[in-house]
Design an enzyme around this catalytic site. Structure first.
Site, PDB file in Angstrom:
ATOM      1  N   GLU A  14       0.808  -1.228   0.000  1.00  0.00           N
ATOM      2  CA  GLU A  14       0.000   0.000   0.000  1.00  0.00           C
ATOM      3  C   GLU A  14       0.840   1.276   0.000  1.00  0.00           C
ATOM      4  O   GLU A  14       0.634   2.166   0.824  1.00  0.00           O
ATOM      5  CB  GLU A  14      -0.967  -0.018   1.196  1.00  0.00           C
ATOM      6  CG  GLU A  14      -1.888  -1.234   1.156  1.00  0.00           C
ATOM      7  CD  GLU A  14      -2.901  -1.278   2.296  1.00  0.00           C
ATOM      8  OE1 GLU A  14      -2.807  -0.442   3.206  1.00  0.00           O
ATOM      9  OE2 GLU A  14      -3.781  -2.159   2.264  1.00  0.00           O
ATOM     10  N   ASN A  71       2.343  -4.706  -3.336  1.00  0.00           N
ATOM     11  CA  ASN A  71       0.942  -5.112  -3.173  1.00  0.00           C
ATOM     12  C   ASN A  71       0.098  -3.883  -2.856  1.00  0.00           C
ATOM     13  O   ASN A  71       0.534  -3.012  -2.104  1.00  0.00           O
ATOM     14  CB  ASN A  71       0.894  -6.105  -1.997  1.00  0.00           C
ATOM     15  CG  ASN A  71      -0.435  -6.793  -1.830  1.00  0.00           C
ATOM     16  OD1 ASN A  71      -0.999  -7.307  -2.787  1.00  0.00           O
ATOM     17  ND2 ASN A  71      -0.933  -6.826  -0.587  1.00  0.00           N
ATOM     18  N   HIS A  99     -10.101  -6.203  -2.666  1.00  0.00           N
ATOM     19  CA  HIS A  99     -11.172  -6.088  -1.667  1.00  0.00           C
ATOM     20  C   HIS A  99     -12.323  -5.377  -2.381  1.00  0.00           C
ATOM     21  O   HIS A  99     -12.327  -4.159  -2.505  1.00  0.00           O
ATOM     22  CB  HIS A  99     -10.708  -5.280  -0.453  1.00  0.00           C
ATOM     23  CG  HIS A  99      -9.652  -5.976   0.342  1.00  0.00           C
ATOM     24  ND1 HIS A  99      -9.900  -7.129   1.039  1.00  0.00           N
ATOM     25  CD2 HIS A  99      -8.343  -5.698   0.528  1.00  0.00           C
ATOM     26  CE1 HIS A  99      -8.794  -7.540   1.641  1.00  0.00           C
ATOM     27  NE2 HIS A  99      -7.830  -6.690   1.340  1.00  0.00           N
ATOM     28  N   GLU A 131      -5.748 -10.662  -1.941  1.00  0.00           N
ATOM     29  CA  GLU A 131      -6.573 -10.507  -0.727  1.00  0.00           C
ATOM     30  C   GLU A 131      -8.051 -10.421  -1.074  1.00  0.00           C
ATOM     31  O   GLU A 131      -8.813  -9.681  -0.452  1.00  0.00           O
ATOM     32  CB  GLU A 131      -6.174  -9.238   0.045  1.00  0.00           C
ATOM     33  CG  GLU A 131      -4.712  -9.166   0.395  1.00  0.00           C
ATOM     34  CD  GLU A 131      -4.353  -7.968   1.265  1.00  0.00           C
ATOM     35  OE1 GLU A 131      -5.258  -7.308   1.800  1.00  0.00           O
ATOM     36  OE2 GLU A 131      -3.150  -7.686   1.402  1.00  0.00           O
ATOM     37  N   ASP A 146     -11.883 -10.437  -1.373  1.00  0.00           N
ATOM     38  CA  ASP A 146     -13.159 -10.755  -0.736  1.00  0.00           C
ATOM     39  C   ASP A 146     -14.224  -9.884  -1.390  1.00  0.00           C
ATOM     40  O   ASP A 146     -13.912  -8.871  -2.009  1.00  0.00           O
ATOM     41  CB  ASP A 146     -13.146 -10.617   0.803  1.00  0.00           C
ATOM     42  CG  ASP A 146     -12.437  -9.391   1.328  1.00  0.00           C
ATOM     43  OD1 ASP A 146     -12.325  -8.397   0.585  1.00  0.00           O
ATOM     44  OD2 ASP A 146     -12.000  -9.413   2.492  1.00  0.00           O
TER      45      ASP A 146
HETATM   46  C1  XIL Z   1      -6.067  -6.872   7.946  1.00  0.00           C
HETATM   47  C2  XIL Z   1      -6.253  -8.091   8.818  1.00  0.00           C
HETATM   48  O1  XIL Z   1      -7.019  -9.047   8.129  1.00  0.00           O
HETATM   49  C3  XIL Z   1      -6.922  -7.705  10.113  1.00  0.00           C
HETATM   50  O2  XIL Z   1      -7.025  -8.812  10.987  1.00  0.00           O
HETATM   51  C4  XIL Z   1      -6.131  -6.595  10.786  1.00  0.00           C
HETATM   52  O3  XIL Z   1      -6.806  -6.168  11.953  1.00  0.00           O
HETATM   53  C5  XIL Z   1      -5.942  -5.429   9.837  1.00  0.00           C
HETATM   54  O4  XIL Z   1      -5.349  -5.884   8.649  1.00  0.00           O
HETATM   55  N1  XIL Z   1      -4.998  -4.912   3.392  1.00  0.00           N
HETATM   56  C6  XIL Z   1      -3.921  -5.642   3.822  1.00  0.00           C
HETATM   57  C7  XIL Z   1      -4.050  -6.578   4.947  1.00  0.00           C
HETATM   58  O5  XIL Z   1      -2.852  -5.593   3.183  1.00  0.00           O
HETATM   59  O6  XIL Z   1      -2.869  -6.683   5.688  1.00  0.00           O
HETATM   60  C8  XIL Z   1      -5.192  -6.185   5.848  1.00  0.00           C
HETATM   61  O7  XIL Z   1      -5.359  -7.215   6.801  1.00  0.00           O
HETATM   62  C9  XIL Z   1      -6.453  -5.976   5.047  1.00  0.00           C
HETATM   63  C10 XIL Z   1      -6.264  -4.857   4.068  1.00  0.00           C
END
Ligand code: XIL
Length: 659
Positions: free
Chosen positions: A334, A377, A412, A441, A443
């Site tokens: 990020e 990422n 996401h 990641e 969802d």
């Molecule tokens: C999230 C985790 O899933 C949570 O448990 C934590 O509290 C916060 O981070 N982007 C990312 C991940 O790169 O590391 C994040 O993970 C979700 C968003």
């Protein structure tokens, strides 16, 4: 050894408890903030009402006073008052070492209010686990507003996943030392449903396309979650255990317990691991950006050198520890801000070091893990402005010789956004760079706005979600030559970060539901012809208005399943589908047992038995049963010489078909 207090306690039925013991494995403990929306009603294991005038096993954590009080009570006439606190972490604690069975999900519930005269504050419910001389703390329910005028309910689920020497639940405050009352504490066992073994394994369905992964925590490597994980997935990403705050919370003091356990589980089970993440602006302890005397680091050369040496030491330690066990690293996470003209996020890393933190991170990672694939990422990489800034940065770094091997698209997303075309443009944008790409990641939130909140996922959202998974995976498969893996941010809806982000509400973004059963989203990937066009996860007022009856007849279908049976006892579930055109709100379901079976415990309903005749009526939350809707409950029962299926199922007097 059982502690020497007396309190009212009820144990799990012996055989269920034994079945749970059989699931004991390695690992650590896991809090969940929100109890599952679909879970069966809990079976009580332990409670404390203080009505007998004793503290019922509650004790102070350190020095404060814990005593029964008649000043206020949630139920009855007594509660437990904790006074004389001198730190926010002090509070009433109850030992659970003899009560919790590893790998089993429990719901912990307690009512709390502040003592008279205290100013409003925040309380939370936590668990302390002690092993090998160190203690770890898990939040079961996060900070919750509380006053001296009303009771507030804290309720969350918890799974203990490894052997401990000590285990206790306690209530503390977010700050301050206010006196607090506690009442009606319960711990209940949360029944689960067996992992489905008659559906295709995702990893086999996708075998010729790309490896499929899931983000994990300690909860996913024990019990049913571990069975589901191994069955469907090729790779895992520890969701938090490899982050800086987990691995090096204070300078030079590394903590490996969770990361070692999760990576060990993966390698022991033939799963490959994505390492996440080495440098990020979040979940990085404050000390990293502070001088030894507490002054914030600046961009002056000495401070910058200190920051980069810390980064180098961190990467050498973390990447070095896992060697070949981790073949892909999210080196940087990020770092793009598309609202900056140069596209670079103004993180503390950037403010102090410019782009040098990225140069250092990739260089050191390559030195320590020469064969690992090194990724940058980010989220929202489908958004054209962000995508282009990321592409520019990757181009620039690679031109300098910085070893960026791949681009990770977090994905996401939600049921409405983004479009397939935009997602395709995202994948296409990076092809000319000659980098690998992964979805890291994914969802699919059921929410499209921050002010939405559903106690139960509405059917139309789940259906749309299934089509989103279908369409996005169809796209990924078309780009299988570019994508070297696809990872989902979680295993099942019982444990998703979206339950608390961006706001606290139950989300359902994954392929398996809160009871680990395949959702339509799963079928969207595996076989879209099997997407259920009228998914009705549970009868509820929020069920989709678009749900349509499956037949024109005003009738019902009963699906009866014995999920477990042992000499003298069994566990069964019954699903009633309203296949008629009319709603059956406030329903009554009846059946007859042919062999003298006797129900001892039923969840998700209220049971009455009169000889062979069993009558079930709703609980407060599942009394609506719209046309096309389904209600499901489970029970424990005894049997004698035979255990034949019940007969004569009716819904409000109408005869149901079976099957
Ligand atoms: C999230 C985790 O899933 C949570 O448990 C934590 O509290 C916060 O981070 N982007 C990312 C991940 O790169 O590391 C994040 O993970 C979700 C968003």
């Amino acid at each position: 050894m059982r502690a020497p207090w007396t309190r009212r306690r009820r144990l799990l039925p012996g055989l269920l408890a034994l079945a749970c013991l059989a699931t004991v494995a390695v690992a650590a403990a896991v809090p969940l903030s929100t109890p599952s929306a679909r879970a069966a009603d809990p079976v009580p294991v332990l409670d404390a009402t203080f009505e007998d005038g004793t503290t019922q096993g509650f004790r102070p954590r350190a020095g404060e006073t814990v005593a029964v009080s008649t000043a206020v009570a949630h139920g009855g006439t007594r509660s437990l008052l904790t006074s004389g606190r001198t730190a926010s972490w002090q509070g009433p604690a109850i030992d659970l070492l003899d009560e919790m069975v590893e790998g089993t999900r429990y719901t912990l519930t307690v009512w709390v209010r502040l003592a008279a005269g205290e100013s409003p504050g925040q309380v939370r419910l936590s668990v302390q686990r002690d092993s090998g001389g160190t203690s770890a703390y898990d939040q079961v329910v996060g900070d919750t507003a509380v006053t001296a005028d009303a009771w507030v309910r804290l309720s969350g689920t918890y799974v203990l996943a490894h052997d401990v020497d000590g285990l206790s639940a306690y209530v503390e405050t977010a700050g301050g030392t206010a006196g607090l009352h506690l009442d009606d504490f319960t711990m209940a066992y949360q029944p689960t449903r067996p992992v489905q073994t008659d559906i295709p394994a995702l990893r086999e369905v996708l075998a010729t396309d790309f490896p499929i992964g899931a983000a994990i925590g300690n909860r996913q490597i024990i019990g049913d979650q571990a069975v589901l994980l191994r069955r469907h997935f090729d790779t895992v990403t520890p969701g938090n255990a490899l982050k800086w705050d987990a691995t090096q919370p204070t300078e030079g003091a590394f903590r490996w317990a969770d990361a070692d356990t999760q990576v060990g589980f993966a390698t022991g089970n033939g799963l490959s691991v994505r390492g996440h993440t080495l440098v990020w602006h979040q979940q990085t302890p404050a000390w990293v950006f502070t001088d030894t005397d507490g002054t914030p680091l600046t961009s002056d050369p000495a401070d910058k050198a200190l920051l980069l040496s810390r980064l180098e030491a961190h990467i050498r330690a973390v990447v070095g520890r896992y060697g070949d066990a981790i073949g892909v690293w999210d080196v940087a996470n990020e770092v793009i801000d598309e609202n900056q003209s140069d596209g670079l996020r103004r993180s503390r890393w950037y403010e102090i070091s410019g782009l040098d933190y990225l140069r250092t991170a990739f260089r050191v990672a390559r030195e320590v893990a020469p064969t690992a694939k090194l990724y940058i990422n980010d989220y929202n990489t489908n958004v054209p402005a962000k995508r282009d800034k990321l592409r520019d940065l990757v181009t620039r770094l690679r031109a300098e010789g910085v070893p960026v091997d791949g681009v990770g698209h977090q994905m996401h997303v939600n049921v409405q956004w983004p479009s397939i075309a935009e997602t395709e443009a995202m994948l296409q944008a990076f092809i000319p760079l000659g980098v690998e790409q992964q979805v890291t990641e994914m969802d699919v939130s059921i929410y499209v706005a921050n002010d939405e909140s559903f106690p139960t996922p509405p059917a139309d959202r789940l259906l749309t979600q299934a089509y989103r998974y279908r369409d996005l995976f169809a796209l990924y498969r078309r780009y299988a030559d570019e994508l070297t893996s696809v990872t989902l941010w979680g295993l099942a809806d019982d444990d998703t970060w979206l339950d608390t982000f961006p706001v606290a509400r139950k989300d359902a973004p994954l392929l398996f539901d809160t009871e680990l059963q395949a959702k339509s989203a799963y079928w969207g990937i595996v076989d879209p012809t099997r997407i259920d066009p009228t998914p009705t996860p549970t009868a509820s007022p929020t069920a989709s208005p678009t749900a349509t009856p499956t037949t024109g007849l005003d009738t019902c279908r009963a699906t009866y399943t014995v999920t477990n049976q042992w000499p003298g006892g069994f566990q069964a579930s019954l699903r009633i589908t309203n296949t008629g055109v009319a709603a059956h709100d406030g329903w009554t379901v009846r059946w007859r047992f042919p062999d003298g079976q006797l129900v001892s415990q039923l969840w998700n309903g209220t049971v009455r038995q009169d000889g062979p005749e069993v009558t079930v009526t709703p609980t407060s939350w599942n009394s609506a049963l719209p046309a096309g809707g389904t209600v499901e409950f489970g029970f424990l029962a005894g049997w004698k010489t035979s255990n034949n299926r019940p007969v004569g199922f009716t819904l409000d007097g109408l005869t149901c078909t079976t099957g």
